[in-house]
Scaffold this motif. Structure first.
Motif, PDB file in Angstrom:
ATOM      1  N   VAL A   1       0.849  -1.184   0.000  1.00  0.00           N
ATOM      2  CA  VAL A   1       0.000   0.000   0.000  1.00  0.00           C
ATOM      3  C   VAL A   1       0.888   1.239   0.000  1.00  0.00           C
ATOM      4  N   ARG A   2       0.631   2.159  -0.931  1.00  0.00           N
ATOM      5  CA  ARG A   2       1.440   3.364  -1.050  1.00  0.00           C
ATOM      6  C   ARG A   2       0.884   4.479  -0.173  1.00  0.00           C
ATOM      7  N   VAL A   3       1.771   5.257   0.397  1.00  0.00           N
ATOM      8  CA  VAL A   3       1.372   6.400   1.213  1.00  0.00           C
ATOM      9  C   VAL A   3       1.582   7.667   0.399  1.00  0.00           C
ATOM     10  N   VAL A   4       0.548   8.463   0.258  1.00  0.00           N
ATOM     11  CA  VAL A   4       0.619   9.703  -0.507  1.00  0.00           C
ATOM     12  C   VAL A   4       0.695  10.876   0.466  1.00  0.00           C
ATOM     13  N   ILE A   5       1.685  11.732   0.274  1.00  0.00           N
ATOM     14  CA  ILE A   5       1.797  12.937   1.096  1.00  0.00           C
ATOM     15  C   ILE A   5       2.033  14.139   0.183  1.00  0.00           C
TER      16      ILE A   5
ATOM     17  N   GLN B   1       5.588  18.300   2.424  1.00  0.00           N
ATOM     18  CA  GLN B   1       5.902  17.384   3.524  1.00  0.00           C
ATOM     19  C   GLN B   1       7.039  16.447   3.133  1.00  0.00           C
ATOM     20  N   HIS B   2       7.027  15.989   1.885  1.00  0.00           N
ATOM     21  CA  HIS B   2       8.096  15.093   1.415  1.00  0.00           C
ATOM     22  C   HIS B   2       9.449  15.790   1.462  1.00  0.00           C
TER      23      HIS B   2
ATOM     24  N   ARG C   1      12.501   4.092   2.090  1.00  0.00           N
ATOM     25  CA  ARG C   1      12.089   3.820   3.461  1.00  0.00           C
ATOM     26  C   ARG C   1      12.748   4.811   4.412  1.00  0.00           C
TER      27      ARG C   1
END
Length: 371
Positions: free
Chosen positions: A343-347, A351-352, A364
């Motif tokens: 599952v991918r986390v979108v931000i 923030q990135h 990671r």
């Protein structure tokens, strides 16, 4: 098995009414809000003051711990002091390890809460393979310990909460069912069957855990099992996440656990358990109740059974075990998404950029780093 009438729209579960003092729980009553005082039960004046403070901010039922017979006996003075001051909020005695304390408390309060995991058992962490005969003998022993309290509650016309806690399942349950939601449910049902055999029905169930996922699974399984047992197993349900903590995290944790079940139509009374002054629990609990207050009132049993049969035919999934939805694998800007990918986390980009220096070549977070 079904735990709600309709997974796509709100219908509150039909339950019988159980009276806790002058407050009705379940049935056509609104979802009740309760809390617990935090002072020493032997401090009569502080206990009275905290209880009145809770009642004044909208707490409808107040729980007081009674770990010893001495504490339980002092409930007489606390209740008397409350009534003399014109406070008629129902009082619940919280009992864990001592049946003797429960018997004393039941003389003075409106409801007794017991935990099946430690009411008649001591935790020794033993691994024992019980035969059916040995298990039946254990249930007979439990009945002998529990029956006197049931008879006293029945005689006095007071209520009881059979409150299983995930963190204190008995060795007997752990060896047969494991540290699982099923073990939590079976632990409560064993005590409920004893109460029913004695023609006592003024009890409420709870399945509490500090892990909202475990708590949600246990409550849903409980309701499904009660439905299978029969229409007269329609006992009210108390909701709560144990030791949720404090601040925003605790409120989110409580909203996930309690809110999810309220949306399912499950829950007749709730407590938000914060490690803050108890009066701060009440606004949070009221907000959760308000989130479903605009929903449909309990339908009659015939309507619900018809809806359930329809949903079983059209809604094909197992609500008691995890299965990820099957999707095709796609690529977005060179990144695979879906299928068997994680599952991918979108931000947001901003923030990135704040954490980019903490991310290794595999995408990671490096050891010891947090958002």
């Amino acid at each position: 098995m079904n735990y709600c009438a309709d997974p796509f729209s709100y219908h509150r579960r039909v339950s019988r009414e159980v009276r806790v003092g002058n407050v009705g729980v379940g049935g056509d009553n609104p979802i009740r809000v309760q809390s617990m005082i935090t002072c020493d039960t032997m401090d009569t004046e502080a206990s009275i003051a905290q209880t009145i403070e809770l009642a004044e901010v909208g707490c409808e039922i107040v729980r007081i711990t009674a770990p010893t017979v001495k504490d339980a006996a002092n409930l007489q003075h606390i209740v008397r002091g409350l009534r003399e001051r014109g406070c008629d909020v129902p009082i619940v005695a919280d009992i864990h390890f001592k049946p003797e304390a429960a018997m004393e408390a039941a003389k003075w309060v409106d409801k007794v809460r017991i935990n099946p995991g430690n009411y008649a058992d001591s935790k020794k962490f033993k691994i024992i393979e019980y035969s059916d005969e040995q298990y039946a003998a254990e249930l007979t022993r439990i009945r002998q310990r529990f029956a006197p309290l049931v008879e006293l509650c029945k005689e006095r016309g007071i209520a009881m909460r059979i409150g299983t806690n995930h963190g204190s399942l008995s060795d007997r349950i752990m060896n047969r069912y494991g540290d699982t939601p099923l073990g939590m449910v079976e632990s409560a049902l064993e005590f409920a069957r004893i109460a029913r055999d004695l023609d006592y029905h003024a009890f409420i169930f709870s399945m509490k855990s500090s892990n909202p996922k475990v708590m949600i699974a246990a409550y849903r399984l409980l309701v499904a099992r009660l439905s299978e047992e029969g229409a007269d197993w329609n006992y009210p349900i108390h909701l709560g996440v144990t030791e949720a903590g404090e601040g925003e995290d605790a409120r989110i944790k409580s909203a996930i656990g309690i809110g999810s079940l309220l949306a399912d139509g499950i829950g007749d009374t709730i407590r938000v358990s914060l490690t803050e002054d108890s009066i701060h629990e009440i606004p949070v609990a009221k907000a959760l109740v308000d989130s479903v207050a605009a929903g449909v009132s309990p339908a009659n049993s015939a309507e619900i059974r018809h809806r359930q049969r329809s949903e079983v035919r059209n809604f094909r999934f197992d609500p008691f075990s995890y299965q990820r939805r099957t999707t095709k694998k796609l690529e977005r800007e060179g990144v695979p998404v879906g299928g068997d990918e994680l599952v991918r986390v979108v931000i947001r980009k901003e923030q990135h950029e704040k954490i980019a220096h903490k991310i290794d070549q595999d995408g990671r977070l490096q050891a010891g780093d947090r958002f």
